[in-house]
Design a protein around this motif. Structure first.
Motif, PDB file in Angstrom:
ATOM      1  N   GLY A   1     127.323 -11.089   1.457  1.00 14.77           N
ATOM      2  CA  GLY A   1     128.228 -11.497   2.765  1.00 14.77           C
ATOM      3  C   GLY A   1     127.946 -10.539   3.808  1.00 14.77           C
ATOM      4  O   GLY A   1     128.496 -10.489   4.885  1.00 14.77           O
TER       5      GLY A   1
ATOM      6  N   THR B   1     128.162  -7.407   4.415  1.00 15.27           N
ATOM      7  CA  THR B   1     129.145  -6.423   4.795  1.00 15.27           C
ATOM      8  C   THR B   1     128.803  -5.095   3.987  1.00 15.27           C
ATOM      9  O   THR B   1     129.538  -4.080   4.164  1.00 15.27           O
ATOM     10  CB  THR B   1     130.601  -6.662   3.777  1.00 15.27           C
ATOM     11  N   GLY B   2     127.664  -4.944   3.528  1.00  8.04           N
ATOM     12  CA  GLY B   2     126.977  -3.512   3.070  1.00  8.04           C
ATOM     13  C   GLY B   2     126.917  -2.819   4.291  1.00  8.04           C
ATOM     14  O   GLY B   2     126.760  -3.037   5.395  1.00  8.04           O
TER      15      GLY B   2
ATOM     16  N   MET C   1     122.838 -16.100  -0.099  1.00  6.36           N
ATOM     17  CA  MET C   1     123.586 -16.793  -1.238  1.00  6.36           C
ATOM     18  C   MET C   1     124.698 -17.554  -0.835  1.00  6.36           C
ATOM     19  O   MET C   1     125.218 -18.053  -2.012  1.00  6.36           O
ATOM     20  CB  MET C   1     123.565 -15.790  -2.223  1.00  6.36           C
TER      21      MET C   1
ATOM     22  N   THR D   1     125.801  -4.004  -5.381  1.00  4.22           N
ATOM     23  CA  THR D   1     126.145  -2.846  -4.967  1.00  4.22           C
ATOM     24  C   THR D   1     126.890  -1.742  -5.816  1.00  4.22           C
ATOM     25  O   THR D   1     127.476  -0.801  -5.397  1.00  4.22           O
ATOM     26  CB  THR D   1     126.784  -2.738  -3.522  1.00  4.22           C
TER      27      THR D   1
ATOM     28  N   GLY E   1     132.783  -0.257  -5.591  1.00  6.06           N
ATOM     29  CA  GLY E   1     134.119   0.489  -6.265  1.00  6.06           C
ATOM     30  C   GLY E   1     135.336  -0.040  -5.884  1.00  6.06           C
ATOM     31  O   GLY E   1     135.795  -1.289  -6.426  1.00  6.06           O
TER      32      GLY E   1
ATOM     33  N   GLY F   1     115.518  -8.359  -8.205  1.00 10.53           N
ATOM     34  CA  GLY F   1     115.610  -9.628  -8.426  1.00 10.53           C
ATOM     35  C   GLY F   1     117.070 -10.150  -7.843  1.00 10.53           C
ATOM     36  O   GLY F   1     117.449  -9.283  -7.264  1.00 10.53           O
TER      37      GLY F   1
ATOM     38  N   HIS G   1     139.546   6.950  -1.930  1.00 13.03           N
ATOM     39  CA  HIS G   1     140.014   6.711  -3.362  1.00 13.03           C
ATOM     40  C   HIS G   1     140.074   8.164  -4.133  1.00 13.03           C
ATOM     41  O   HIS G   1     139.089   8.500  -4.716  1.00 13.03           O
ATOM     42  CB  HIS G   1     139.292   5.795  -4.135  1.00 13.03           C
TER      43      HIS G   1
ATOM     44  N   GLU H   1     129.818   4.942  -3.778  1.00 11.39           N
ATOM     45  CA  GLU H   1     130.176   3.403  -4.244  1.00 11.39           C
ATOM     46  C   GLU H   1     129.096   2.324  -3.166  1.00 11.39           C
ATOM     47  O   GLU H   1     129.042   1.442  -3.701  1.00 11.39           O
ATOM     48  CB  GLU H   1     131.506   2.947  -3.985  1.00 11.39           C
TER      49      GLU H   1
HETATM   50  P1  FAD Z   1     125.570  -7.447   1.332  1.00 17.45           P
HETATM   51  O1  FAD Z   1     125.979  -6.597   2.348  1.00 17.45           O
HETATM   52  O2  FAD Z   1     125.204  -8.835   1.672  1.00 17.45           O
HETATM   53  O3  FAD Z   1     124.087  -6.952   0.358  1.00 17.45           O
HETATM   54  C1  FAD Z   1     124.440  -5.795  -0.288  1.00 17.45           C
HETATM   55  C2  FAD Z   1     123.401  -5.139  -0.834  1.00 17.45           C
HETATM   56  O4  FAD Z   1     123.214  -5.982  -2.130  1.00 17.45           O
HETATM   57  C3  FAD Z   1     122.046  -5.557  -0.271  1.00 17.45           C
HETATM   58  O5  FAD Z   1     121.114  -4.508  -0.832  1.00 17.45           O
HETATM   59  C4  FAD Z   1     121.626  -6.684  -0.783  1.00 17.45           C
HETATM   60  O6  FAD Z   1     120.033  -7.083  -0.758  1.00 17.45           O
HETATM   61  C5  FAD Z   1     122.076  -6.962  -2.184  1.00 17.45           C
HETATM   62  N1  FAD Z   1     122.432  -8.201  -2.450  1.00 17.45           N
HETATM   63  C6  FAD Z   1     123.438  -9.175  -2.110  1.00 17.45           C
HETATM   64  N2  FAD Z   1     123.596 -10.279  -2.995  1.00 17.45           N
HETATM   65  C7  FAD Z   1     122.484 -10.119  -3.867  1.00 17.45           C
HETATM   66  C8  FAD Z   1     122.353 -11.056  -4.811  1.00 17.45           C
HETATM   67  N3  FAD Z   1     123.041 -12.220  -5.116  1.00 17.45           N
HETATM   68  N4  FAD Z   1     121.281 -10.795  -5.677  1.00 17.45           N
HETATM   69  C9  FAD Z   1     120.718  -9.649  -5.365  1.00 17.45           C
HETATM   70  N5  FAD Z   1     120.934  -8.692  -4.557  1.00 17.45           N
HETATM   71  C10 FAD Z   1     122.009  -8.885  -3.726  1.00 17.45           C
HETATM   72  N6  FAD Z   1     132.337  -1.011  -0.674  1.00 17.45           N
HETATM   73  C11 FAD Z   1     132.756  -0.255  -1.824  1.00 17.45           C
HETATM   74  O7  FAD Z   1     132.116  -0.071  -2.815  1.00 17.45           O
HETATM   75  N7  FAD Z   1     134.356  -0.078  -1.984  1.00 17.45           N
HETATM   76  C12 FAD Z   1     134.893  -0.097  -0.723  1.00 17.45           C
HETATM   77  O8  FAD Z   1     136.112   0.116  -0.976  1.00 17.45           O
HETATM   78  C13 FAD Z   1     134.478  -0.935   0.180  1.00 17.45           C
HETATM   79  N8  FAD Z   1     135.162  -1.433   1.450  1.00 17.45           N
HETATM   80  C14 FAD Z   1     134.545  -2.035   2.361  1.00 17.45           C
HETATM   81  C15 FAD Z   1     135.429  -2.355   3.628  1.00 17.45           C
HETATM   82  C16 FAD Z   1     134.943  -3.016   4.494  1.00 17.45           C
HETATM   83  C17 FAD Z   1     135.773  -3.382   5.946  1.00 17.45           C
HETATM   84  C18 FAD Z   1     133.545  -3.088   4.793  1.00 17.45           C
HETATM   85  C19 FAD Z   1     132.718  -3.931   5.965  1.00 17.45           C
HETATM   86  C20 FAD Z   1     132.681  -2.859   3.574  1.00 17.45           C
HETATM   87  C21 FAD Z   1     133.299  -2.153   2.510  1.00 17.45           C
HETATM   88  N9  FAD Z   1     132.292  -1.999   1.463  1.00 17.45           N
HETATM   89  C22 FAD Z   1     132.867  -1.294   0.220  1.00 17.45           C
HETATM   90  C23 FAD Z   1     130.986  -2.300   1.318  1.00 17.45           C
HETATM   91  C24 FAD Z   1     130.630  -3.516   1.092  1.00 17.45           C
HETATM   92  O9  FAD Z   1     131.567  -4.345   1.154  1.00 17.45           O
HETATM   93  C25 FAD Z   1     130.056  -3.725  -0.393  1.00 17.45           C
HETATM   94  O10 FAD Z   1     128.957  -3.020  -0.480  1.00 17.45           O
HETATM   95  C26 FAD Z   1     130.169  -5.114  -0.976  1.00 17.45           C
HETATM   96  O11 FAD Z   1     129.761  -5.156  -2.455  1.00 17.45           O
HETATM   97  C27 FAD Z   1     128.778  -5.911  -0.282  1.00 17.45           C
HETATM   98  O12 FAD Z   1     128.986  -7.037  -0.630  1.00 17.45           O
HETATM   99  P2  FAD Z   1     128.008  -8.094   0.067  1.00 17.45           P
HETATM  100  O13 FAD Z   1     128.279  -9.690  -0.705  1.00 17.45           O
HETATM  101  O14 FAD Z   1     128.619  -8.220   1.604  1.00 17.45           O
HETATM  102  O15 FAD Z   1     126.506  -7.787   0.052  1.00 17.45           O
END
Ligand code: FAD
Ligand code: S2G
Ligand code: ZN
Length: 480
Positions: free
Chosen positions: A80, A82-83, A99, A155, A158, A212, A394, A435
């Motif tokens: 998504g 959002t990392g 994805m 990621t 948490g 991977g 948290h 996290e």
């Molecule tokens: P992405 O940002 O697209 O990718 C994150 C990482 O995972 C990258 O390194 C990417 O290469 C890898 N990745 C993504 N998909 C795959 C896949 N299918 N296979 C292999 N690697 C992959 N995080 C927390 O832990 N706790 C929170 O409370 C939290 N709150 C948030 C609030 C806001 C408003 C925002 C913007 C972010 C927050 N986050 C939080 C951070 C983020 O949302 C998390 O890290 C989330 O898990 C990322 O998911 P994503 O699908 O957006 O991954």
């Protein structure tokens, strides 16, 4: 940092091959369309990828990686986007494998709660799917509307429910992963117990796309509680926050499902920048706020328990003010304040984010010491490099989100707070990333939280799984 010469530059033949795998709809080359994928959520990191691939099946992912591995084309898996550590966008021209097209539920067991779904399924969509069946996703984050379960796993996110449901290392039952050479690891088990050999899925949880691509997730969903309560408290000191937390574990015990805090600076930014700031039902502003959530099976029983807990805190002066949400709308409004803090922070200028964990008693000292540190440098205040230091997070996980607002992301500003914040965290036996992971913003500081032998072993493992180094390069592990 320099682009690695060992990585091939994309050619027309490469793109033609990819078109033969994912068809044209899964190939994005248009410069304007690429922008969205090249920028991270904070707009702090920007890549120059010339190609986004959107596979629809695991087999397509396997063909893509096998080809990239053979041709030495670097790849960034993206969920998504959002990392918050720059992990999801390229550093240079790495190919982005997005994805988003793999977003189906594959199976759900209504007895055990085992859900098997594609990695590109959006967290909030999965939670709604489960809600219709009386279940709940065992994690919740403010990014739920955009983040993918594959990104959450990658990621080891948490979030707001970890206190109750634990980490993904416990709730994930199995994974389907495509390795850099295209091998498909089909470990989408739905068994709660399986003690047959190394638990390989654990290594992919939190690996941030460096080992991977996660294409399928099997996760154990708990039953959704029928009785939910949320209370918002106003407190004067962080010692009182801790006292309230300790009491909540004693008196609310098994129905406690979240214990979040934020400070005066955080609520100030929410009120300044977001409409949800008007949701604050407390009559005055306080130095500290706590949002407590309980989730149980019997509303009367829970109401009585929560009422007694809050009354005790009030009569003993542990809290100065408090309100219990009377209905679902009010519950959503209180959560909206907490979930709005990251967005409010991002409107306060350039935000340096430190997602650190440590023993709860020192949790807020990190904010106080950072403020004093910047004051000692005469670097905070009107017209100075930094405007504010705020803290929230948290409490139950010992996880503080220390956000330092600055005029810009200059090297001079960064040098004033790094490595100070990492040294502080190490000195207080904390982790420099609780996290959010490492990505490109924390990888070179890994030694503050992991020993050299551990880092060496991580590198050996990475080299064994990804000998060409094509998976999400330049991140996660320290660059040489
Ligand atoms: P992405 O940002 O697209 O990718 C994150 C990482 O995972 C990258 O390194 C990417 O290469 C890898 N990745 C993504 N998909 C795959 C896949 N299918 N296979 C292999 N690697 C992959 N995080 C927390 O832990 N706790 C929170 O409370 C939290 N709150 C948030 C609030 C806001 C408003 C925002 C913007 C972010 C927050 N986050 C939080 C951070 C983020 O949302 C998390 O890290 C989330 O898990 C990322 O998911 P994503 O699908 O957006 O991954
Ligand atoms: C949270 C979100 C990101 C941040 O809100 O719990 O993980 O640090 C954070 O603003
Ligand atoms: Zn968080």
């Amino acid at each position: 940092m320099k682009r690695r010469d060992s990585f091939k530059k994309l050619t027309k033949e490469d793109v033609d091959f990819f078109r033969s795998v994912v068809s044209s709809s899964g190939v994005i080359e248009d410069a304007d369309d690429l922008e969205h994928f090249n920028h991270d959520w904070m707009r702090k990191y920007r890549g120059q990828s010339k190609l986004v691939l959107k596979p629809s099946t695991t087999e397509q992912v396997s063909k893509i990686l096998a080809y990239c591995n053979k041709e030495r084309l670097a790849v960034v898996p993206q969920g998504g986007n959002t990392g918050l550590v720059g992990g999801s966008v390229p550093v240079f021209d790495e190919i982005i494998v997005s994805m988003g097209n793999m977003n189906s539920v594959r199976s759900f067991d209504e007895v055990s709660g085992a859900l098997v779904c594609d990695a590109g399924s959006i967290l909030e969509v999965l939670d709604k799917y489960l809600e219709e069946r009386g279940y709940i996703m065992p994690l919740d984050l403010g990014a739920k509307g955009s983040c993918h379960i594959g990104g959450n796993v990658s990621t080891n996110a948490g979030g707001l429910r970890l206190l109750r449901y634990g980490s993904l290392h416990g709730t994930v039952l199995g994974l389907e992963v495509v390795l850099p050479d295209g091998t498909i690891l089909d470990n989408l088990s739905t068994l709660r117990k399986d003690n047959t050999g190394f638990d390989l899925k654990q290594l992919f949880i939190g690996s941030e796309g460096t080992l991977g691509i996660v294409t399928g997730v099997s996760i154990l969903a708990p039953k959704r509680s029928k009785a939910i309560n949320v209370a918002l408290l106003g407190l004067d000191t962080f010692d009182q926050v801790q006292a309230a937390f300790k009491r909540s574990k004693e008196e609310l015990s098994e129905i406690l499902s979240a214990f979040e805090f934020w400070d005066h600076g955080a609520i100030g930014l929410v009120k300044e920048h977001l409409a949800v700031g008007a949701n604050d039902p407390l009559q005055s502003t306080y130095p500290f706020y706590v949002l407590i959530e309980t989730s149980g099976s019997n509303k009367e029983h829970d109401d009585e328990k929560l009422g007694a807990y809050l009354e005790g805190l009030m009569t003993e002066g542990v809290v100065q003010d408090g309100v219990v949400a009377q209905d679902t709308t009010q519950i959503q409004k209180l959560w909206a304040i907490r979930e709005g803090i990251p967005e409010a922070c991002s409107k306060a200028g350039a935000i340096f984010k430190y997602d650190i964990s440590m023993p709860v008693p020192v949790l807020y000292e990190a904010v106080q010491d950072m403020r004093s540190h910047l004051e000692s440098l005469n670097a905070i205040g009107k017209g100075k490099p930094f405007t504010s230091v705020i803290g929230y997070g948290h409490v139950g996980d010992g996880n503080l989100h220390l956000n330092v607002a600055a005029k810009d992301y200059s090297k001079e500003a960064t040098a004033m707070i790094e490595p100070y914040v990492f040294e502080w965290t190490a000195k207080h036996s904390g982790s420099i990333s609780a996290e959010h992971g490492l990505g490109i913003s924390k990888n070179n500081h890994l030694h503050y939280s992991k020993s050299q032998p551990m880092i060496e072993l991580m590198k050996q493992f990475k080299n064994m799984i990804d000998p060409q180094g094509i998976m999400n390069p330049y991140k996660y592990l320290p660059n040489k």
